[in-house]
Design a protein around this motif. Structure first.
Motif, PDB file in Angstrom:
ATOM      1  N   MET A  61       0.832  -1.213   0.000  1.00 35.90           N
ATOM      2  CA  MET A  61       0.000   0.000   0.000  1.00 35.90           C
ATOM      3  C   MET A  61       0.865   1.262   0.000  1.00 35.90           C
ATOM      4  O   MET A  61       0.515   2.258  -0.644  1.00 35.90           O
ATOM      5  N   VAL A  62       1.992   1.227   0.685  1.00 35.42           N
ATOM      6  CA  VAL A  62       2.922   2.365   0.681  1.00 35.42           C
ATOM      7  C   VAL A  62       3.429   2.596  -0.735  1.00 35.42           C
ATOM      8  O   VAL A  62       3.452   3.726  -1.233  1.00 35.42           O
ATOM      9  N   ASP A  63       3.833   1.514  -1.407  1.00 36.31           N
ATOM     10  CA  ASP A  63       4.315   1.627  -2.788  1.00 36.31           C
ATOM     11  C   ASP A  63       3.242   2.203  -3.707  1.00 36.31           C
ATOM     12  O   ASP A  63       3.517   3.070  -4.545  1.00 36.31           O
ATOM     13  N   GLU A  64       2.017   1.724  -3.552  1.00 40.66           N
ATOM     14  CA  GLU A  64       0.913   2.204  -4.392  1.00 40.66           C
ATOM     15  C   GLU A  64       0.583   3.662  -4.103  1.00 40.66           C
ATOM     16  O   GLU A  64       0.288   4.436  -5.021  1.00 40.66           O
ATOM     17  N   ALA A  65       0.635   4.052  -2.835  1.00 45.15           N
ATOM     18  CA  ALA A  65       0.360   5.453  -2.475  1.00 45.15           C
ATOM     19  C   ALA A  65       1.427   6.370  -3.056  1.00 45.15           C
ATOM     20  O   ALA A  65       1.123   7.449  -3.581  1.00 45.15           O
ATOM     21  N   GLU A  66       2.673   5.944  -2.995  1.00 46.52           N
ATOM     22  CA  GLU A  66       3.756   6.749  -3.579  1.00 46.52           C
ATOM     23  C   GLU A  66       3.553   6.896  -5.079  1.00 46.52           C
ATOM     24  O   GLU A  66       3.674   7.999  -5.640  1.00 46.52           O
ATOM     25  N   ASP A  67       3.230   5.792  -5.742  1.00 44.57           N
ATOM     26  CA  ASP A  67       2.996   5.827  -7.184  1.00 44.57           C
ATOM     27  C   ASP A  67       1.844   6.771  -7.525  1.00 44.57           C
ATOM     28  O   ASP A  67       1.920   7.548  -8.481  1.00 44.57           O
ATOM     29  N   MET A  68       0.801   6.726  -6.732  1.00 45.89           N
ATOM     30  CA  MET A  68      -0.346   7.597  -6.980  1.00 45.89           C
ATOM     31  C   MET A  68       0.054   9.066  -6.839  1.00 45.89           C
ATOM     32  O   MET A  68      -0.290   9.896  -7.684  1.00 45.89           O
ATOM     33  N   LEU A  69       0.777   9.385  -5.776  1.00 46.89           N
ATOM     34  CA  LEU A  69       1.195  10.773  -5.561  1.00 46.89           C
ATOM     35  C   LEU A  69       2.123  11.262  -6.670  1.00 46.89           C
ATOM     36  O   LEU A  69       2.058  12.417  -7.084  1.00 46.89           O
ATOM     37  N   ARG A  70       2.977  10.393  -7.141  1.00 46.28           N
ATOM     38  CA  ARG A  70       3.955  10.800  -8.160  1.00 46.28           C
ATOM     39  C   ARG A  70       3.393  10.833  -9.580  1.00 46.28           C
ATOM     40  O   ARG A  70       3.785  11.676 -10.381  1.00 46.28           O
ATOM     41  N   HIS A  71       2.482   9.897  -9.904  1.00 46.66           N
ATOM     42  CA  HIS A  71       2.100   9.733 -11.304  1.00 46.66           C
ATOM     43  C   HIS A  71       0.625   9.936 -11.632  1.00 46.66           C
ATOM     44  O   HIS A  71       0.286  10.099 -12.792  1.00 46.66           O
ATOM     45  N   HIS A  72      -0.253   9.890 -10.663  1.00 43.35           N
ATOM     46  CA  HIS A  72      -1.669   9.865 -10.983  1.00 43.35           C
ATOM     47  C   HIS A  72      -2.472  11.037 -10.442  1.00 43.35           C
ATOM     48  O   HIS A  72      -3.698  11.032 -10.540  1.00 43.35           O
TER      49      HIS A  72
END
Length: 129
Positions: A61-72
């Motif tokens: 979930m941490v990885d997905e949250a980071e990806d969301m903040l950076r790319h989405h």
């Protein structure tokens, strides 16, 4: 060789903080709210055992949250002169398995919208034309 659980957690925490700083730079309220939200989630899960599916799921979930903040997520800024929000889509917003290209918004694109009067097409300031 994998990192120790504590190192993995701290790494994820730092990555989330860097991603939020990048996304919300200049927006004091968003910086504060996101800081509090991230910290609260980590504190809430402090007692989770560092082995097992639940722990690994939290790290995912941490990885997905980071990806969301950076790319989405893109930020819009209010143009005081026109009263419209300006959104700048950067190359990092086009990264992903499903989407590799963002088409420019043209007048024709706007006409297809449900409320076309809510969108104003402006010239691109991109140097990559």
């Amino acid at each position: 060789m994998s990192l120790a659980p504590k190192a993995r957690v701290l790494s994820g925490y730092r990555r989330l903080f860097r991603a939020r700083k990048n996304l919300f730079a200049g927006d004091h309220r968003a910086m504060e709210e996101s800081r509090l939200a991230i910290k609260a989630e980590f504190v809430k899960n402090k007692a989770v055992p560092t082995v097992g599916d639940h722990f690994e799921g939290l790290l995912t979930m941490v990885d997905e949250a980071e990806d969301m903040l950076r790319h989405h997520i893109v930020r819009g800024e209010l143009n005081q002169d026109t009263g419209n929000y300006q959104v700048k889509i950067k190359p990092e917003h086009t990264v992903g398995a499903e989407q590799t290209h963002v088409e420019p918004i043209t007048q024709r694109t706007v006409e297809k919208l449900v409320k076309p009067e809510t969108v104003e097409v402006c010239k691109s300031s991109s140097k990559n034309k």
